[in-house]
Design a protein around this motif. Structure first.
Motif, PDB file in Angstrom:
ATOM      1  N   ILE B 151       7.045  27.123   1.039  1.00  0.00           N
ATOM      2  CA  ILE B 151       7.596  25.199   1.335  1.00  0.00           C
ATOM      3  C   ILE B 151       6.382  24.192  -0.191  1.00  0.00           C
ATOM      4  N   MET B 152       4.899  24.423  -0.049  1.00  0.00           N
ATOM      5  CA  MET B 152       4.302  24.077  -1.103  1.00  0.00           C
ATOM      6  C   MET B 152       4.175  23.928  -1.863  1.00  0.00           C
ATOM      7  N   ALA B 153       4.779  25.371  -2.500  1.00  0.00           N
ATOM      8  CA  ALA B 153       4.356  25.418  -3.932  1.00  0.00           C
ATOM      9  C   ALA B 153       5.975  25.037  -4.940  1.00  0.00           C
ATOM     10  N   ARG B 154       6.887  25.169  -4.535  1.00  0.00           N
ATOM     11  CA  ARG B 154       8.383  24.258  -4.719  1.00  0.00           C
ATOM     12  C   ARG B 154       7.789  22.933  -4.305  1.00  0.00           C
ATOM     13  N   SER B 155       7.624  22.063  -3.279  1.00  0.00           N
ATOM     14  CA  SER B 155       7.438  21.135  -3.328  1.00  0.00           C
ATOM     15  C   SER B 155       6.126  20.116  -4.645  1.00  0.00           C
ATOM     16  N   MET B 156       4.879  20.861  -4.575  1.00  0.00           N
ATOM     17  CA  MET B 156       4.167  20.727  -5.781  1.00  0.00           C
ATOM     18  C   MET B 156       5.560  20.635  -7.095  1.00  0.00           C
ATOM     19  N   ASP B 157       5.507  21.743  -7.065  1.00  0.00           N
ATOM     20  CA  ASP B 157       6.737  21.925  -8.676  1.00  0.00           C
ATOM     21  C   ASP B 157       7.507  20.971  -8.723  1.00  0.00           C
ATOM     22  N   GLU B 158       7.990  20.714  -7.723  1.00  0.00           N
ATOM     23  CA  GLU B 158       9.305  19.196  -7.801  1.00  0.00           C
ATOM     24  C   GLU B 158       8.151  18.196  -8.288  1.00  0.00           C
ATOM     25  N   VAL B 159       6.831  18.528  -7.375  1.00  0.00           N
ATOM     26  CA  VAL B 159       6.077  16.650  -7.430  1.00  0.00           C
ATOM     27  C   VAL B 159       5.729  16.971  -9.370  1.00  0.00           C
ATOM     28  N   LEU B 160       5.066  18.185  -9.770  1.00  0.00           N
ATOM     29  CA  LEU B 160       4.465  18.440 -10.788  1.00  0.00           C
ATOM     30  C   LEU B 160       6.115  18.016 -12.144  1.00  0.00           C
ATOM     31  N   LEU B 191      -1.362  12.928  -7.563  1.00  0.00           N
ATOM     32  CA  LEU B 191      -2.507  13.230  -6.397  1.00  0.00           C
ATOM     33  C   LEU B 191      -1.358  13.695  -5.228  1.00  0.00           C
ATOM     34  N   GLY B 192      -0.795  12.046  -4.849  1.00  0.00           N
ATOM     35  CA  GLY B 192      -0.502  11.030  -3.653  1.00  0.00           C
ATOM     36  C   GLY B 192       0.462  12.671  -3.718  1.00  0.00           C
ATOM     37  N   GLY B 193       1.332  12.987  -4.451  1.00  0.00           N
ATOM     38  CA  GLY B 193       2.687  13.429  -3.908  1.00  0.00           C
ATOM     39  C   GLY B 193       2.127  15.159  -3.877  1.00  0.00           C
ATOM     40  N   LEU B 194       0.799  15.381  -3.928  1.00  0.00           N
ATOM     41  CA  LEU B 194       0.293  16.411  -3.985  1.00  0.00           C
ATOM     42  C   LEU B 194      -0.199  16.532  -2.130  1.00  0.00           C
ATOM     43  N   VAL B 195      -0.467  15.216  -1.947  1.00  0.00           N
ATOM     44  CA  VAL B 195      -1.042  15.071  -1.128  1.00  0.00           C
ATOM     45  C   VAL B 195       0.241  15.357   0.470  1.00  0.00           C
ATOM     46  N   SER B 267       3.884  14.494  10.358  1.00  0.00           N
ATOM     47  CA  SER B 267       4.935  13.855   8.426  1.00  0.00           C
ATOM     48  C   SER B 267       4.810  12.512   8.242  1.00  0.00           C
ATOM     49  N   ILE B 268       5.412  11.956   9.087  1.00  0.00           N
ATOM     50  CA  ILE B 268       4.679  10.214   8.949  1.00  0.00           C
ATOM     51  C   ILE B 268       3.654   9.477   7.837  1.00  0.00           C
ATOM     52  N   ALA B 269       2.836  10.127   8.414  1.00  0.00           N
ATOM     53  CA  ALA B 269       1.570  10.254   7.129  1.00  0.00           C
ATOM     54  C   ALA B 269       1.629  10.778   5.875  1.00  0.00           C
ATOM     55  N   GLY B 270       2.354  11.444   5.870  1.00  0.00           N
ATOM     56  CA  GLY B 270       2.769  12.305   4.570  1.00  0.00           C
ATOM     57  C   GLY B 270       3.007  11.983   3.569  1.00  0.00           C
ATOM     58  N   ARG B 271       4.256  10.930   4.677  1.00  0.00           N
ATOM     59  CA  ARG B 271       5.181  10.044   3.068  1.00  0.00           C
ATOM     60  C   ARG B 271       5.027   8.629   3.120  1.00  0.00           C
ATOM     61  N   LEU B 272       4.651   8.195   3.974  1.00  0.00           N
ATOM     62  CA  LEU B 272       3.536   6.535   3.489  1.00  0.00           C
ATOM     63  C   LEU B 272       2.134   7.711   2.506  1.00  0.00           C
ATOM     64  N   ILE B 273       2.583   8.334   2.600  1.00  0.00           N
ATOM     65  CA  ILE B 273       0.382   8.737   1.552  1.00  0.00           C
ATOM     66  C   ILE B 273       1.160   8.816  -0.136  1.00  0.00           C
ATOM     67  N   SER B 274       1.993   9.263  -0.024  1.00  0.00           N
ATOM     68  CA  SER B 274       2.752   9.502  -1.386  1.00  0.00           C
ATOM     69  C   SER B 274       2.453   8.632  -2.354  1.00  0.00           C
ATOM     70  N   GLY B 275       2.512   7.625  -1.163  1.00  0.00           N
ATOM     71  CA  GLY B 275       2.407   6.012  -2.224  1.00  0.00           C
ATOM     72  C   GLY B 275       0.729   5.411  -2.602  1.00  0.00           C
ATOM     73  N   LYS B 276      -0.082   6.089  -2.493  1.00  0.00           N
ATOM     74  CA  LYS B 276      -1.727   5.914  -1.932  1.00  0.00           C
ATOM     75  C   LYS B 276      -1.906   7.350  -3.061  1.00  0.00           C
ATOM     76  N   PHE B 277      -3.535   7.308  -3.190  1.00  0.00           N
ATOM     77  CA  PHE B 277      -4.325   7.761  -4.590  1.00  0.00           C
ATOM     78  C   PHE B 277      -3.307   7.233  -6.154  1.00  0.00           C
ATOM     79  N   THR B 278      -3.320   6.420  -6.303  1.00  0.00           N
ATOM     80  CA  THR B 278      -2.918   6.102  -7.461  1.00  0.00           C
ATOM     81  C   THR B 278      -3.938   4.883  -8.464  1.00  0.00           C
ATOM     82  N   ARG B 279      -5.278   5.290  -7.974  1.00  0.00           N
ATOM     83  CA  ARG B 279      -5.504   4.514  -9.202  1.00  0.00           C
ATOM     84  C   ARG B 279      -5.779   5.199 -10.060  1.00  0.00           C
ATOM     85  N   HIS B 280      -5.211   6.631 -10.876  1.00  0.00           N
ATOM     86  CA  HIS B 280      -5.701   7.266 -12.007  1.00  0.00           C
ATOM     87  C   HIS B 280      -4.406   7.405 -12.628  1.00  0.00           C
TER      88      HIS B 280
END
Lengths: 307, 283
Positions: B151-160, B191-195, B267-280
Motif C-alpha cells: 500500500i505504502m510503496a504504491r502510493s509513494m510511487d504514484e506520488v513520485l 514531502l506532503g504526498g509521502l506523509v 486518514s482525514i489528517a492524511g488527506r489534509l496534510i498533502s497540501g502542507k510541507f510545501t516550503r521547498h
C-alpha cells in the motif's frame, strides 16, 4: 572512487536488494504455506480434502468442502449487491456528477476503504443482523419458502448478512477501478457518438461501456478477491456453525478465512490439524493471487493499448 | 415523451440511488458505531488496563489495546517505510520510464496488495514456527509491516510519478548523482504526498486484526517488550463482543468507536496534510 559515487553505488545496490526481496515475497509466502501444508497433502488425496464435507479434526477428517462452498456463497451474494451499485456509482461520478457531489463521494469511497474490518463487523452485528432477523427473514420465510430462502436459522447471523457487509467492503475497490477505467475512455469517442444524435445515456451504454468493458471486468475480479479473503467481519456476522454448507441465504456460513481465524488457537493440538488450516490459507493465497494477476493484468493490457 | 429520454432518466435515477447507497453506507456505519458506542464510553476505559475479570464485566479499560495498537502501528509503519521509500525511488529514478523491470515490480506490488491479511498472518505464523519464535510485538510488527508495504510503496510511487522529468534532468545536468537528486530535489518536492501515504498505511495497519491474530497474541498488560505478546484494539473489540455478557459487549462497541475515531482522524489528517510541507516546492 569518490565518496559521492561510493554512496551512489551503495544506495543502488541496497535498492536492488529491497526490490528483489519484495518480488520474492510473493513466492516466499506461497512456498512457506505450501511447506507447512505438505504433511496433509502427502497423506490425504487432494479430492478428499477439497470435496469431502466432513470436518472433524480429532477424528482425522479434514474435508474443506463446506468452507469452500460457504466462501463462494458469501462472495456471490456480496458481488450481486456490490457490482450494480458500484458500477452505477462509478459511471455517475465520472460522467454525470457535478464537481460538488464528486468532491463528497471520492473521499467517502477512500474512507470506506480505510475503515477497519472489525468496525465493519460491529456494524454488521448492530445494524444488519437485526434487519435480517426481524424483517427480511420473516418476510421471506412466509412468502417465499423455497430454495434460496427456506431456512430454520432465526438468529440473523447468516450468509446474507455476511454478504451485505462484504458488499460494502468491496465498494471501494470496484468503484475506484471502474471510475478510472471509464474516465480513460477517449473524449473523441463520446463526441462522435453525441454528434450522431445519441443521448448521453446511449453514448455511455453503447460507446463508453463497450470500450471500458475489460476494465470493468477487471474491477469485478478484484472485488471477488477482496470478498474472498475478508476475514474478521465475516467471522463476526456469518454465524460460523459447522452443520453442512448453507442451503439458503439465511443459513449460517463458515467461510475459509473464518476457519483459519477461528482455529489458530487449537490447531497445534491435533496432528495434521495445523497442516489442514494452513492448506486453507494456501488455497486462499492461490485464489486471491490468481484473481489479482488476472485483474491487474487486464488493466495493464488495456492501459498499454492506449485505451 | 421520447422513449430515449425515459431510458435516460431511469438510469440517471438508478445511478443517483447507487451513489446515495454508497455514501449512505458510510454514514450508516459511522452512525451505528457512534450511537451504540458513545454511551458505553467512559474515561476509565481509556486510561485503565483490564483488571482481573474484565472480560466478565469487572473493572478496567482497554488502555493496553490502545497503546498496543499505536506502538504496533508505528513500528509496522517504520518497517514498511524503510522498505517502500527506497523502492519508490528505485522505481522512479533508477529505472527508465517504460522499463520491463519497473513494470514487473509494480505488478507484483499490486498483486501483493490484493492478498488478504489472514494469509499474511498465516505466513507470519509459519515464519515464527520456522525460527522457533513466540507470538510477540516484533513478529506482529514484521507481519503488519509486510501487509502495508505494498500500500505504502504504491502510493509513494504514484506520488513520485508526478515529478516532471525536466526537474530530475536539471538536477542531473548540474552533476548530481541519482541519490543526491532523490534526497535533495525530488523528495522535498513531494514531502506532503509521502506523509499522506505513510498516514494512510498507518491507519490500515492499526485497523487490521486478521494478521495479528496469529502473530501478536493478546495480553492484559501494556506493551513493554518487543519479544512479548501485545494487545491490539481490533482484537480487544473482537474478544469483548465474543463474551456472553451484555455489559462487556457494550464496552466492545465503545472500543469500536475509539478505533473508528482513531482511523478516521488519521486518514482525514492524511488527506489534509498533502497540501502542507510545501516550503521547498517549486511552482
Amino acid at each position: 572512487m569518490t565518496a559521492r559515487t561510493f554512496k551512489e553505488v551503495c544506495a543502488h545496490s541496497l535498492m536492488r536488494t529491497v526490490a528483489g526481496f519484495v518480488i520474492s515475497l510473493a513466492f516466499l509466502m506461497a512456498f512457506g504455506l505450501y511447506l507447512r501444508a505438505r504433511p496433509i497433502l502427502v497423506t490425504k488425496p487432494l479430492e478428499e480434502l477439497l470435496f469431502h464435507t466432513v470436518w472433524n479434526p480429532s477424528q482425522g477428517q479434514f474435508g474443506l468442502a463446506n468452507f469452500i462452498i460457504s466462501t463462494i456463497w458469501v462472495t456471490a451474494i456480496a458481488l450481486i449487491i456490490a457490482v450494480p451499485l458500484s458500477v452505477f456509482t462509478a459511471i455517475y461520478l465520472s460522467e454525470y456528477a457535478p464537481a460538488k457531489i464528486r468532491n463528497i463521494a471520492r473521499p467517502v469511497v477512500d474512507l470506506l476503504a480505510g475503515i477497519s474490518p472489525v468496525v465493519y463487523g460491529v456494524w454488521g452485528i448492530l445494524a444488519i443482523v437485526p434487519i435480517v432477523r426481524d424483517y427480511l427473514m420473516p418476510f421471506f420465510s412466509e412468502h417465499l419458502p423455497f430454495f434460496p430462502f427456506a431456512s430454520d436459522n432465526y438468529t440473523g447471523f447468516c450468509t446474507l448478512t455476511a454478504g451485505i457487509v462484504l458488499a460494502v467492503m468491496t465498494f471501494p475497490i470496484i468503484i475506484s477501478v471502474t471510475e478510472e477505467v471509464v474516465s480513460r475512455v477517449p473524449f473523441e469517442l463520446r463526441e462522435a457518438s453525441l454528434a450522431l444524435g445519441a443521448t448521453k445515456w446511449q453514448t455511455i451504454k453503447l460507446t463508453v461501456l463497450k470500450k471500458a468493458r475489460p476494465g470493468i471486468i477487471a474491477a469485478i475480479i478484484l472485488g471477488v478477491s477482496r470478498a474472498f479473503g475478508e476475514t474478521m467481519a465475516v467471522l463476526m456476522v456469518a454465524g460460523c456453525a459447522i452443520q453442512g454448507f448453507p442451503r439458503s441465504i439465511f443459513d449460517p456460513a463458515y467461510p475459509l478465512p473464518a476457519l483459519i481465524a477461528n482455529t489458530y488457537g487449537e490447531m497445534m493440538s491435533v496432528p495434521l490439524y495445523d497442516a489442514a488450516v494452513l492448506l486453507a490459507a494456501f488455497i486462499l493465497l492461490l485464489v486471491t493471487m490468481l484473481c489479482n494477476i488476472a485483474g491487474w493484468g487486464i488493466l495493464l493490457r488495456t492501459e498499454r493499448r492506449g485505451m | 415523451m421520447d422513449l430515449r429520454k425515459i431510458e435516460e432518466s431511469v438510469f440517471k435515477f438508478l445511478m443517483l440511488t447507487s451513489v446515495v447507497c454508497v455514501v449512505g453506507s458510510l454514514l450508516f456505519i459511522l452512525g451505528t458505531v457512534f450511537i451504540k458506542g458513545w454511551h458505553a464510553l467512559s474515561l476509565d476505559m481509556l486510561v485503565k488496563t483490564p483488571q482481573g475479570g474484565y472480560y466478565l464485566g469487572k473493572e478496567g479499560g482497554i488502555l493496553n489495546a490502545i497503546t498496543g495498537s499505536i506502538v504496533l502501528g508505528i513500528g509496522a509503519t517504520l518497517f514498511a517505510l524503510v522498505l517502500s521509500l527506497p523502492l519508490a525511488v528505485y522505481l522512479n529514478l533508477y529505472l527508465r520510464k517504460n522499463s520491463r523491470r519497473a513494470f514487473i515490480m509494480r505488478f507484483f506490488l499490486d498483486v501483493l496488495w490484493g492478498i488478504p491479511s489472514i494469509v499474511y498472518g498465516a505466513f507470519g505464523f509459519t515464519v515464527m514456527i520456522f525460527f522457533k519464535l513466540q507470538a510477540s510485538l516484533l513478529a506482529a510488527i514484521i507481519t503488519v509491516g509486510l501487509l502495508i508495504l505494498p500500500i505504502m510503496a504504491r502510493s509513494m510511487d504514484e506520488v513520485l510519478k508526478t515529478i516532471p522529468f525536466e526537474l530530475t534532468e536539471a538536477s542531473f545536468a548540474m552533476g548530481a548523482t541519482r541519490l543526491e537528486t532523490a534526497m535533495q530535489v525530488v523528495l522535498k518536492q513531494v514531502l506532503g504526498g509521502l506523509v499522506t501515504a505513510v498516514l494512510i498505511s498507518f491507519g490500515r495497519g492499526i485497523g487490521d486484526a486478521a494478521s495479528v491474530l496469529f502473530t501478536a497474541s493478546f495480553t492484559d498488560s501494556l506493551p513493554y517488550s518487543l519479544f512479548k505478546p501485545v494487545a491490539t484494539l481490533p482484537l480487544a473489540i473482537f474478544f469483548q463482543l465474543g463474551t456472553p455478557f451484555p455489559e462487556v459487549q457494550e464496552r466492545g462497541y465503545a472500543a469500536a468507536l475509539v478505533l473508528a475515531i482513531l482511523i478516521l482522524a488519521v486518514s482525514i489528517a492524511g488527506r489534509l496534510i498533502s497540501g502542507k510541507f510545501t516550503r521547498h516546492v517549486l511552482r
